[in-house]
Design an enzyme around this catalytic site. Structure first.
Site, PDB file in Angstrom:
ATOM      1  CE1 TYR A 142       0.690  73.442  82.220  1.00 12.67           C
ATOM      2  CE2 TYR A 142       2.000  75.303  82.957  1.00 12.67           C
ATOM      3  CZ  TYR A 142       1.096  74.744  82.074  1.00 12.67           C
ATOM      4  OH  TYR A 142       0.606  75.497  81.034  1.00 12.67           O
ATOM      5  CE  LYS A 187     -14.637  75.570  80.712  1.00 17.61           C
ATOM      6  NZ  LYS A 187     -15.355  76.453  79.775  1.00 17.61           N
ATOM      7  CG  ASP A 243       2.089  78.806  80.654  1.00 15.83           C
ATOM      8  OD1 ASP A 243       2.748  79.779  80.255  1.00 15.83           O
ATOM      9  OD2 ASP A 243       2.393  77.620  80.398  1.00 15.83           O
TER      10      ASP A 243
END
Ligand code: NAD
Length: 355
Positions: A142, A187, A243
């Protein structure tokens, strides 16, 4: 103990729910011999009306010089047409940046008295849902470079070791104060930033031998939250994963009016607020559920003031209130008795006992 609390009532139902949270804090202060001094801060639509600015410097400074900040909610249709950089929500972003709060902590807890409100199967809910998601708040994709060139768009996901370390520490510290189990979500089978994330978490783990660290891939975590939420105590993860997972987690508990949150940075001065907005549709009617705000005050006592017993006393008082079959309109069900916002606060105060 004496603590100075900056209080942002904000807009819509903000002032109503914060009044109830302060009622509860006053009762805690009386029971435990603390002094809580409150400084009112104007932020959001009410500050636009008063100063033409959603968070003027002098109001922000009141927050920065406090021991912690308690916030209701900001915003509403009335300010929809003001220019983007002057919108009520800009005040909130300025506050988070000004306070340097890089860690957002959101609990997913189902109250056994409200288990019917969860969209999950009863057999899963009966196992218990009570965990916290610690989300990195001011880094990652972000905040990386965003650009579009022709038919191609790029968003950059970058994390440094120091950014990971500071949020990792919050994860470990949070787990240490709870069930001592930390699940690091990333990940790492695909992303370099996730491999760095995992490496830093394992390095930190040596400093927290009392906390059991596990790793989980984010896609698996999204499944596990609905399949077996009872396995989690604290989840720590990066900005975008957090989020998405924190919204998923709040849904399984069933009620937006009941959920608190905290945002913390390098110091003990934190920002505490319910996860809901200013709910203009029910503002001024004394029907809002103040429990999210009251539990936010409990989080403030636990995480910023190290008042574990006091926080537990508030949570137990909320539980007793629910046991007695009283409900605000948003969580009302058959056979229960309806109460308003102010009455709800009074009842939780009546149930407060020294732990
Ligand atoms: P909202 O959370 O305010 O309301 C969504 C629905 O939930 C409404 O029906 C509302 O009545 C209900 N609700 C919310 N809190 C409740 C409570 N405590 N008790 C009972 N019912 C409750 O979300 P929205 O309608 O999308 O947004 C309204 C305004 O709030 C907007 O201006 C938005 O920008 C702002 N907002 C502010 C914050 C914040 O201050 N942190 C967060 C989200 C939205």
């Amino acid at each position: 103990m004496v603590k100075n609390i900056a209080v942002i009532r904000g807009d819509g139902i903000g002032p109503e729910i914060i009044s109830e949270a302060l009622k509860v804090l006053d009762k805690v202060a009386a029971l435990y011999g603390h002094t809580f001094n409150y400084t009112d801060v104007d932020m959001g639509g009410c500050a636009i009306d008063k100063y033409g600015d959603p968070l003027p410097e002098h109001e922000l400074n009141k927050c920065l010089s406090s021991d912690s900040v308690l916030l209701g909610a900001v915003g509403g249709d009335k300010w929809n047409d003001v220019p983007g950089n002057m919108r009520p929500e800009k005040g909130l972003l300025r506050l988070r940046a000004g306070m340097g709060v890089y860690s957002n902590n959101r609990p997913a807890k189902i109250w056994r008295q409200l288990s019917d409100a969860s969209p999950l199967k009863k057999s899963i809910v009966d196992e218990g849902i009570d965990f916290i998601i610690v989300r990195e708040l001011i880094g990652g994709i972000y905040f990386g470079e965003h650009k579009t060139e022709g038919d191609t768009a790029v968003d950059v996901l970058r994390y440094s070791e120091s950014e990971i370390e500071r949020i990792g520490r919050i994860g470990f510290e949070t787990a240490r104060k709870r069930g001592k189990k930390l699940c690091s979500v990333e990940k790492s089978n695909v992303l370099d930033s996730s491999r760095l994330w995992k490496k830093v978490m394992h390095r930190l783990s040596a400093e927290y031998p009392d906390v059991e660290l596990s790793d989980m891939l984010v896609d698996n975590c999204a499944m596990q939250i609905v399949k077996n939420p009872a396995q989690f105590d604290v989840i720590v993860t990066e900005n975008m994963f957090g989020d998405i997972l924190s919204d998923e987690a709040s849904m399984i508990t069933g009620s937006i009016g009941m959920i608190p949150s905290s945002s913390l940075g390098a110091t003990s001065c934190g920002l505490y607020e319910p996860i809901h907005g200013s709910a203009p549709d029910i503002a001024g009617k004394d029907i809002a559920n103040p429990v999210g705000a009251i539990l936010s005050a409990a989080m403030m006592l636990r995480f910023s003031f190290d008042m574990e017993n006091e926080a537990t006393a508030i949570e137990n008082a909320v539980s007793k209130y629910l046991d007695s079959g009283l409900r605000t309109a948003d969580i009302m069900s058959e056979g229960m008795t309806l109460v308003g916002c102010s009455k709800c606060g009074d009842l939780i105060c009546d149930n407060l006992r020294k732990e």
